[in-house]
Scaffold this active site. Structure first.
Site, PDB file in Angstrom:
ATOM      1  CB  CYS A  85      -0.952  -0.016   1.185  1.00 23.40           C
ATOM      2  SG  CYS A  85      -1.965  -1.492   1.222  1.00 23.40           S
ATOM      3  CG  HIS A 114      -3.285   3.280   2.242  1.00 26.12           C
ATOM      4  ND1 HIS A 114      -3.947   2.899   1.087  1.00 26.12           N
ATOM      5  CD2 HIS A 114      -3.192   2.165   3.016  1.00 26.12           C
ATOM      6  CE1 HIS A 114      -4.233   1.616   1.173  1.00 26.12           C
ATOM      7  NE2 HIS A 114      -3.790   1.148   2.317  1.00 26.12           N
ATOM      8  CG  ASN A 140      -6.722  -0.968   1.641  1.00 28.77           C
ATOM      9  OD1 ASN A 140      -6.078  -0.622   0.661  1.00 28.77           O
ATOM     10  ND2 ASN A 140      -6.152  -1.383   2.763  1.00 28.77           N
TER      11      ASN A 140
HETATM   12  N1  COA Z   1     -18.132  -8.430  10.696  1.00 30.64           N
HETATM   13  C1  COA Z   1     -18.694  -8.511  11.906  1.00 30.64           C
HETATM   14  N2  COA Z   1     -18.023  -8.719  13.044  1.00 30.64           N
HETATM   15  C2  COA Z   1     -16.683  -8.823  12.937  1.00 30.64           C
HETATM   16  C3  COA Z   1     -16.014  -8.766  11.721  1.00 30.64           C
HETATM   17  C4  COA Z   1     -16.793  -8.563  10.557  1.00 30.64           C
HETATM   18  N3  COA Z   1     -16.253  -8.465   9.321  1.00 30.64           N
HETATM   19  N4  COA Z   1     -14.701  -8.917  11.923  1.00 30.64           N
HETATM   20  C5  COA Z   1     -14.532  -9.072  13.250  1.00 30.64           C
HETATM   21  N5  COA Z   1     -15.740  -9.015  13.868  1.00 30.64           N
HETATM   22  C6  COA Z   1     -16.025  -9.120  15.296  1.00 30.64           C
HETATM   23  C7  COA Z   1     -14.988  -9.941  16.040  1.00 30.64           C
HETATM   24  O1  COA Z   1     -15.302 -11.306  16.036  1.00 30.64           O
HETATM   25  C8  COA Z   1     -15.065  -9.346  17.407  1.00 30.64           C
HETATM   26  O2  COA Z   1     -16.190  -9.859  18.078  1.00 30.64           O
HETATM   27  P1  COA Z   1     -16.169 -10.125  19.663  1.00 30.64           P
HETATM   28  O3  COA Z   1     -15.949  -8.762  20.285  1.00 30.64           O
HETATM   29  O4  COA Z   1     -17.499 -10.709  19.921  1.00 30.64           O
HETATM   30  O5  COA Z   1     -15.009 -11.043  19.883  1.00 30.64           O
HETATM   31  C9  COA Z   1     -15.338  -7.866  17.151  1.00 30.64           C
HETATM   32  O6  COA Z   1     -15.939  -7.802  15.839  1.00 30.64           O
HETATM   33  C10 COA Z   1     -14.120  -6.999  17.151  1.00 30.64           C
HETATM   34  O7  COA Z   1     -13.081  -7.670  16.423  1.00 30.64           O
HETATM   35  P2  COA Z   1     -11.703  -7.030  16.134  1.00 30.64           P
HETATM   36  O8  COA Z   1     -10.850  -7.973  15.357  1.00 30.64           O
HETATM   37  O9  COA Z   1     -11.184  -6.475  17.430  1.00 30.64           O
HETATM   38  O10 COA Z   1     -12.151  -5.825  15.178  1.00 30.64           O
HETATM   39  P3  COA Z   1     -11.427  -4.482  14.890  1.00 30.64           P
HETATM   40  O11 COA Z   1     -12.174  -3.371  15.456  1.00 30.64           O
HETATM   41  O12 COA Z   1      -9.948  -4.557  15.156  1.00 30.64           O
HETATM   42  O13 COA Z   1     -11.622  -4.399  13.311  1.00 30.64           O
HETATM   43  C11 COA Z   1     -10.346  -4.642  11.322  1.00 30.64           C
HETATM   44  C12 COA Z   1     -11.009  -5.361  12.470  1.00 30.64           C
HETATM   45  C13 COA Z   1      -9.660  -5.670  10.451  1.00 30.64           C
HETATM   46  C14 COA Z   1     -11.437  -3.937  10.521  1.00 30.64           C
HETATM   47  C15 COA Z   1      -9.365  -3.579  11.864  1.00 30.64           C
HETATM   48  O14 COA Z   1      -8.516  -4.186  12.809  1.00 30.64           O
HETATM   49  C16 COA Z   1      -8.535  -2.931  10.808  1.00 30.64           C
HETATM   50  O15 COA Z   1      -9.048  -2.266   9.928  1.00 30.64           O
HETATM   51  N6  COA Z   1      -7.210  -3.071  10.894  1.00 30.64           N
HETATM   52  C17 COA Z   1      -6.308  -2.479   9.929  1.00 30.64           C
HETATM   53  C18 COA Z   1      -6.363  -3.263   8.662  1.00 30.64           C
HETATM   54  C19 COA Z   1      -5.679  -2.567   7.536  1.00 30.64           C
HETATM   55  O16 COA Z   1      -5.548  -1.377   7.531  1.00 30.64           O
HETATM   56  N7  COA Z   1      -5.248  -3.365   6.575  1.00 30.64           N
HETATM   57  C20 COA Z   1      -4.642  -2.882   5.401  1.00 30.64           C
HETATM   58  C21 COA Z   1      -3.300  -2.348   5.651  1.00 30.64           C
HETATM   59  S1  COA Z   1      -2.690  -1.573   4.240  1.00 30.64           S
END
Ligand code: COA
Length: 319
Positions: free
Chosen positions: A110, A244, A274
């Site tokens: 990215c 980004h 993204n």
């Molecule tokens: N839909 C619904 N629920 C979801 C889910 C989805 N797609 N993904 C995770 N959950 C749930 C989890 O199971 C968890 O449930 P629980 O609290 O009952 O255990 C809860 O949502 C929170 O999960 P978590 O993994 O802590 O979510 P988060 O807030 O960290 O969001 C991402 C996940 C991936 C969206 C986030 O971490 C993110 O955007 N990270 C950066 C990724 C990125 O930028 N990637 C590209 C880099 S260039």
């Protein structure tokens, strides 16, 4: 001598895929995706190739710039999803637009578009080029595991481009890399030879979301602070931050720490998700064509991603 931006372009696949459609593949909801990521829909290729998108963005940028393809001295294409490993995507764009200059891809996930701008700046500094086409283009839908709700909700396809000309408007830049495959990894396509004794990984994006999130916010804040100071500017001098587009909450968290007003952080993640190396030039083209980028504006670009890499720069817009 560095460069100035003459024109921008973008090209997105026709098909928009809504969050409601993803509910059919994975256990998720429109509300969760909007709140936690900031995406409402993304574009996904149905018939378009990465070369179609890249060439479309290139042609739009050339047209805005008033530059003919035969005038180009170099083509750089930032991508991690070229249609083929060889020929490079940049070579296919060269042939599609009718250019005859050298062309190569840049692989920095990215952060690729800003890495490619820095590469272009080095060619300008050496006096080797007068006009360079820089593209960010991705068909990430090929490498998304559509059964993994952690990743398939985030990514989309698209391409953006800039035409650069000799100038002095690339004011400061910073690139970083910290080799690490534990947080974000996309195994290469390929099979195994009869002699290979290891396993073969599926070529899908694997990501530790929370670790990526922390890395992203930290990198954006420290990179932007450094490049703004290196350009001799204060945070309030920046007219637009083109970050980004990975997660709206990452951008908001960085904005809170930087002291640049929220309204100056442009966003289009709600419509495209993204798009990796394509997200910065797509957003720059939208801002440019909507008349938001004025001559003399200071624009900060900031990106982060697999590698782990990050890259930021400050540009002065206009002549
Ligand atoms: N839909 C619904 N629920 C979801 C889910 C989805 N797609 N993904 C995770 N959950 C749930 C989890 O199971 C968890 O449930 P629980 O609290 O009952 O255990 C809860 O949502 C929170 O999960 P978590 O993994 O802590 O979510 P988060 O807030 O960290 O969001 C991402 C996940 C991936 C969206 C986030 O971490 C993110 O955007 N990270 C950066 C990724 C990125 O930028 N990637 C590209 C880099 S260039």
């Amino acid at each position: 001598m560095s460069f100035r931006v003459l024109g921008t372009g973008r090209c997105l696949p026709e098909r928009a895929v809504t969050n409601a459609e993803l509910e059919r593949f994975v256990d998720t909801s429109d509300e969760w995706i909007r709140q936690r990521v900031g995406v409402a829909e993304r574009r996904v290729c149905t018939t378009e190739t990465a070369a179609d998108l890249a060439a479309g963005a290139a042609e739009a940028a050339l047209q805005m710039s008033g530059v003919a393809a035969r005038e180009l001295d170099f083509i750089l294409c930032a991508t991690i999803t070229p249609d083929d490993l060889s020929p490079s995507l940049a070579c296919m764009v060269q042939s599609r637009i009718g250019a005859s200059c050298p062309a190569m891809d840049v692989s920095a996930a990215c952060s690729g578009f800003v890495y490619a701008l820095e590469t272009a700046a080095a060619f300008f500094a050496r006096g080797r080029v007068k006009k360079v086409l820089v593209i960010g283009a991705e068909r990430l839908s090929r490498i998304v595991d559509w059964s993994d709700r952690n990743t398939c909700i985030i990514f989309g396809d698209g391409a953006g481009a800039m035409v650069l000309e000799e100038g002095d408007n690339y004011l400061a830049s910073k690139l970083t890399a910290r080799g690490c495959d534990a947080v974000l990894k996309i195994p290469a396509f390929g099979g195994a030879s009869p002699f290979w004794e290891g396993g073969v990984e599926k070529p899908y994006i694997r990501m530790n979301g929370q670790e990526t999130f922390k890395f992203a916010v930290g990198a954006m804040v420290s990179d932007l602070e450094e490049v703004i100071a290196a350009a001799g500017l204060e945070p309030e001098d920046i007219a637009w931050v083109i970050a980004h587009q990975a997660n709206a909450r990452i951008i908001d968290a960085a904005a809170r720490k930087l002291g640049i007003p929220f309204g100056r952080f442009a966003k289009n993640i709600d419509r495209y998700g993204n798009t990796s190396a394509a997200s910065i030039p797509i957003l720059a083209d939208e801002l440019c064509r909507d008349g938001h980028l004025k001559d003399g504006d200071y624009i900060a670009l900031t990106s982060f991603g697999g590698g782990l890499t990050s890259a930021a720069c400050v540009l002065r817009w206009g002549p």
